[in-house]
Scaffold this motif. Structure first.
Motif, short mmCIF file in Angstrom:
data_model
loop_
_atom_site.label_atom_id
_atom_site.label_comp_id
_atom_site.label_asym_id
_atom_site.label_seq_id
_atom_site.Cartn_x
_atom_site.Cartn_y
_atom_site.Cartn_z
N ASN A 56 0.84 -1.19 0.00
CA ASN A 56 0.00 0.00 0.00
C ASN A 56 0.88 1.25 0.00
N ALA A 59 -0.10 4.59 2.19
CA ALA A 59 -0.05 4.58 3.65
C ALA A 59 0.82 5.68 4.23
N ASP A 104 4.45 -1.89 12.10
CA ASP A 104 4.07 -2.03 10.69
C ASP A 104 5.07 -2.92 9.96
N ARG A 120 9.94 -5.51 9.72
CA ARG A 120 9.00 -4.91 10.66
C ARG A 120 9.63 -3.66 11.28
N ARG A 249 3.31 0.08 3.02
CA ARG A 249 2.98 -0.88 4.08
C ARG A 249 2.37 -2.14 3.46
N ASP A 251 -0.12 -5.03 3.87
CA ASP A 251 -1.33 -5.23 4.66
C ASP A 251 -1.92 -6.63 4.54
N ARG A 252 -1.80 -7.26 3.36
CA ARG A 252 -2.50 -8.53 3.15
C ARG A 252 -1.78 -9.38 2.11
N ALA A 276 -4.59 -11.47 6.25
CA ALA A 276 -4.12 -10.18 6.76
C ALA A 276 -2.74 -10.37 7.39
N LYS A 278 -0.13 -9.29 10.18
CA LYS A 278 -0.15 -8.70 11.51
C LYS A 278 1.26 -8.60 12.07
#
Length: 278
Positions: A56, A59, A104, A120, A249, A251-252, A276, A278
């Motif tokens: 993304n 973001a 993130d 991360r 970022r 995200d999925r 997703a 995490k």
């Protein structure tokens, strides 16, 4: 003559269609989402080799790093994002910039090589980061850790590059069960994620890293198998990463394949489709 004219017009229209499609794809990739294929195991078990995701780009806003590199070795094309969009570098930071959050999962450009990395976000500007006996300390306080059993995988070549996993119970023979102890790490802002351990090594015992203003500190979740901010750039790590090098970022996960090619449908990991991050 009319037939040749029609053929010529059809060819021109085909070329125009291809050019328009490429331009639309380029704008979409530059401004919104960039595809990313996970090539290594540094983010296990959050991300596995063969996971495919979209980054993304909205973001954190935009910088020169938002511009995609164009590399086609077969025909000698190697246009780096900095060469294409270096004019977008700006003293006042990112355009429409928004601050990333600790925890993130971020794709960024390596400060020296320009290669895309995914790690991360652990340290924000001004933070003091240190590893003490394998435990992450942020601003002098150890993070919360909970045992989460073991991460298990088969000891075999993984992905197109054929990387073999490192095992805490190693060495493990071909086809054997490769284990890594797993813990749930909770960061100061409440973000929890899995981390893996292989053994005791130098990266588990570090000095204090003080993150400069305008920079970030990144680590892989597979802590003993990650070249990240704990290592200086001269030693093969990434060091501190400037804010302008953030791409976006993750995200999925959209798709995942455990094989050497995404075409090997029998190696697809159906349980990871649209999962997703995490």
């Amino acid at each position: 003559m009319a037939s040749k004219t029609k053929q010529g017009s059809a060819f021109v229209e085909t070329v125009k269609t291809i050019v328009y499609a490429l331009l639309i794809a380029g704008v979409f990739r530059t401004l919104f989402f960039q595809p990313f294929w996970i090539p290594s195991g540094s983010m296990k078990d959050t991300l596995l080799i063969g996971d495919f995701l979209f980054v993304n780009k909205m973001a954190y806003g935009y910088s020169y790093a938002s511009c995609p590199s164009i590399r086609i070795p077969a025909i000698g094309i190697n246009l780096d994002a900095e060469k294409l969009c270096g004019f977008l570098k700006r003293d006042e930071g990112r355009f429409l910039g928004r601050e990333p959050e600790r925890g993130d999962v971020v794709v960024f450009r390596h400060p020296v090589t320009g290669a895309d990395f995914i790690k991360r976000l652990i340290g924000l500007p001004g933070d003091r980061i240190q590893m003490i006996n394998g435990v992450l300390n942020i601003n002098g306080t150890p993070v919360k850790l909970e045992d989460a059993g073991y991460f298990e995988e088969i000891s075999e070549p993984q992905g197109p590059q054929g990387y073999r996993p490192r095992c805490e119970n190693g060495p493990v023979g071909e086809g054997g069960s490769c284990l890594k102890s797993r813990k749930i790490e909770t960061l100061p802002n409440g973000v929890s994620h899995d981390i893996l351990n292989i053994g005791d090594q130098a990266s588990d015992h570090t000095g204090v890293y003080t993150v400069p203003e305008g920079y970030y500190f990144f680590m892989g979740d597979n802590r003993d198998n990650s070249a990240d901010s704990r290592l200086p750039q001269a030693a093969g790590g990434v060091g501190f990463v400037p804010a302008e090098n953030l791409v976006g970022r993750a995200d999925r996960i959209m798709f995942s394949s455990a094989g050497r090619s995404m075409l090997f449908f029998w190696t697809w990991r159906g349980d990871r489709f649209f999962k997703a991050i995490k």
